[in-house]
Design a protein around this motif. Structure first.
Motif, PDB file in Angstrom:
ATOM      1  N   THR A 130       0.662  -1.137  -0.135  1.00 25.76           N
ATOM      2  CA  THR A 130      -0.054   0.077   0.236  1.00 25.76           C
ATOM      3  C   THR A 130       1.040   1.361  -0.180  1.00 25.76           C
ATOM      4  O   THR A 130       0.540   2.318  -0.738  1.00 25.76           O
ATOM      5  N   GLU A 131       1.681   1.052   0.265  1.00 27.62           N
ATOM      6  CA  GLU A 131       3.067   2.904   0.548  1.00 27.62           C
ATOM      7  C   GLU A 131       3.558   2.434  -0.968  1.00 27.62           C
ATOM      8  O   GLU A 131       4.102   3.804  -0.775  1.00 27.62           O
ATOM      9  N   ILE A 132       3.728   1.711  -1.136  1.00 24.09           N
ATOM     10  CA  ILE A 132       4.473   1.535  -2.520  1.00 24.09           C
ATOM     11  C   ILE A 132       3.456   2.712  -3.079  1.00 24.09           C
ATOM     12  O   ILE A 132       3.708   3.360  -3.779  1.00 24.09           O
ATOM     13  N   ASN A 133       2.246   1.726  -3.637  1.00 21.12           N
ATOM     14  CA  ASN A 133       1.174   2.453  -4.355  1.00 21.12           C
ATOM     15  C   ASN A 133       0.953   3.733  -4.151  1.00 21.12           C
ATOM     16  O   ASN A 133       0.587   5.074  -4.677  1.00 21.12           O
ATOM     17  N   ASN A 134       0.976   4.467  -3.067  1.00 24.45           N
ATOM     18  CA  ASN A 134       0.353   5.425  -2.538  1.00 24.45           C
ATOM     19  C   ASN A 134       1.488   6.429  -2.795  1.00 24.45           C
ATOM     20  O   ASN A 134       1.609   7.539  -3.062  1.00 24.45           O
ATOM     21  N   ILE A 135       2.824   6.573  -2.620  1.00 23.23           N
ATOM     22  CA  ILE A 135       4.046   6.573  -3.930  1.00 23.23           C
ATOM     23  C   ILE A 135       3.619   6.924  -5.097  1.00 23.23           C
ATOM     24  O   ILE A 135       3.919   8.055  -4.996  1.00 23.23           O
ATOM     25  N   LEU A 136       3.346   5.953  -6.029  1.00 24.98           N
ATOM     26  CA  LEU A 136       2.636   6.202  -6.847  1.00 24.98           C
ATOM     27  C   LEU A 136       2.104   7.097  -7.525  1.00 24.98           C
ATOM     28  O   LEU A 136       2.603   7.568  -8.529  1.00 24.98           O
ATOM     29  N   THR A 137       1.361   6.868  -6.701  1.00 28.12           N
ATOM     30  CA  THR A 137      -0.569   8.135  -7.214  1.00 28.12           C
ATOM     31  C   THR A 137      -0.014   9.368  -6.855  1.00 28.12           C
ATOM     32  O   THR A 137      -0.599  10.432  -7.377  1.00 28.12           O
ATOM     33  N   THR A 138       1.307   9.885  -6.399  1.00 24.50           N
ATOM     34  CA  THR A 138       1.980  11.101  -5.944  1.00 24.50           C
ATOM     35  C   THR A 138       3.243  11.869  -7.471  1.00 24.50           C
ATOM     36  O   THR A 138       3.306  13.409  -7.304  1.00 24.50           O
ATOM     37  N   VAL A 139       2.679  10.859  -8.405  1.00 26.53           N
ATOM     38  CA  VAL A 139       4.020  11.124  -9.307  1.00 26.53           C
ATOM     39  C   VAL A 139       3.295  12.472 -10.226  1.00 26.53           C
ATOM     40  O   VAL A 139       2.412  12.186 -11.003  1.00 26.53           O
ATOM     41  N   GLY A 140       4.636  13.407 -10.506  1.00 25.11           N
ATOM     42  CA  GLY A 140       4.042  14.526 -11.240  1.00 25.11           C
ATOM     43  C   GLY A 140       4.821  14.272 -13.112  1.00 25.11           C
ATOM     44  O   GLY A 140       6.435  13.912 -12.088  1.00 25.11           O
ATOM     45  N   TYR A 141       4.924  14.808 -14.306  1.00 24.60           N
ATOM     46  CA  TYR A 141       6.132  15.084 -14.703  1.00 24.60           C
ATOM     47  C   TYR A 141       5.748  16.482 -15.307  1.00 24.60           C
ATOM     48  O   TYR A 141       4.833  17.127 -15.878  1.00 24.60           O
ATOM     49  N   ASP A 142       6.854  17.280 -15.672  1.00 27.85           N
ATOM     50  CA  ASP A 142       7.414  18.134 -16.339  1.00 27.85           C
ATOM     51  C   ASP A 142       8.524  18.240 -17.053  1.00 27.85           C
ATOM     52  O   ASP A 142       9.388  19.237 -16.888  1.00 27.85           O
TER      53      ASP A 142
END
Length: 360
Positions: free
Chosen positions: A193-205
């Motif tokens: 769950t922690e790893i998935n939560n980290i992935l959901t915060t990803v953004g890119y510019d």
């Protein structure tokens, strides 16, 4: 080369292939062979139903908000944003690759390729032998990261299913690819769950120009020359030039530049050998003939250093001056290699730039 147009079609084909692999019994006809007798319509409905069921095993959103670029923190030296929990320690950082670790069994990596094609990479991933031949291929689905296409995957990669699980997010377009890949023990739902939560915060510019100095263990005053960083997204030497364009350095006769490269060396004597070998290689190539060579030991911002100044002449080169200094500290040698193609205009500023270098 794959592109956005056939991304959906190919990912759908991959899912169909894996449903067949995962549901094939040890003996007799697999379920696909039996279903196809009922008609294509039922088959399509089955694929849709299976995909929905497989996705609910581990929830991951279909799209990540572009607002993550504001709510998450940018990884230094990168275009990528995400939230890193306080108990994850950065183990490795270099342009395009970062490694974070919580403990021996949980962590994640960031792999960023500025000159790669996401669609081609996705093709290669879905066709790779360890994906197609394993019965623990896991789940894979299409996602959106802001405006970029991506895939989310959870399963076992290159590891037995009872040893390690992986959850990763791969996304990009035809000009770049970024992957954030987490790992955890099977059955550890808290870590998953922690790893998935980290992935959901990803953004890119993509408008950000990565700064190599953000991940290096040395700094210098870039304002002395005002030269621009020549970005190529690689581990090559840091290169700076008047206009910051790689092609200009290669083709123009009046674009001055300098580069910085690290070496392993534990004494000023070994550092001297590095700079001398570089000069010898330059002259032996026949492209440049060095004249008026001056060399001496100096101090560079408190560190032992060796300086070499010379003029250069060649078939395609005239009026060039080289300013080279290698700074030695502990087990590292840092080589500054300045090329002045403007009749010595930049030599004093090259010297000042070297004196501004600090090594952590």
């Amino acid at each position: 080369m794959r592109d956005k147009k056939n991304f959906d079609e190919y990912l759908y084909s991959w899912q169909a292939k894996h449903i067949e692999d995962l549901l094939a019994p040890k003996t007799g006809k697999n379920i696909f062979q039996r279903i196809t007798k009922w008609g294509k319509g039922i088959l399509v409905s089955f694929l849709f139903l299976f995909s929905k069921c497989s996705y609910t095993q581990t929830y991951f959103p279909d799209s990540l908000s572009a607002k993550n670029n504001k709510t998450s923190k940018r990884v230094m030296g990168s275009r990528l944003f995400l939230v890193v929990p306080a108990d994850y320690e950065m183990q490795l950082k270099s342009i395009g690759y970062y490694k974070f670790k919580k403990n021996s069994s949980t962590g994640f990596h960031i792999d960023e390729r500025f000159d790669d094609n996401f669609y081609s990479a996705t093709d290669g991933f879905l066709k790779s032998s360890f994906i197609l031949k394993t019965t623990t291929a896991g789940m894979c689905k299409k996602v959106k990261v802001g405006n970029f296409d991506g895939i989310y995957y959870k399963g076992s990669l290159n590891m037995p299913a009872d040893k390690q699980k992986t959850a990763f997010l791969m996304f990009g377009d035809s000009s770049f690819k970024a992957t954030v890949s987490g790992y955890f023990l099977p059955g550890d739902k808290i870590a998953e769950t922690e790893i998935n939560n980290i992935l959901t915060t990803v953004g890119y510019d993509t408008s950000i120009i990565p700064d190599r100095l953000e991940v290096e263990d040395f700094k210098f005053n870039q304002n002395i020359t005002g030269f621009k960083y020549v970005s190529d997204g690689s581990e090559n030497p840091l290169v700076y030039s008047i206009d910051g364009v790689q092609r200009s350095i290669q083709t123009s006769k009046n674009i001055s530049s300098f580069e910085l490269r690290k070496y392993k060396c534990n004494s000023i004597d070994s550092a001297k050998k590095i700079i001398k070998l570089k000069v010898e290689g330059l002259t032996k190539s026949g492209l440049v003939k060095s004249t008026s060579v001056q060399q001496r030991n100096i101090q560079a911002n408190g560190n032992a250093a060796y300086e070499m100044i010379m003029d250069g002449q060649g078939k395609y080169l005239t009026g060039i001056k080289f300013y080279a200094v290698i700074i030695q500290k502990e087990n590292m040698g840092l080589l500054f290699w300045g090329v002045d193609r403007n009749n010595g205009e930049w030599m004093d500023k090259f010297k000042s730039t070297v004196q501004s270098i600090t090594i952590d």
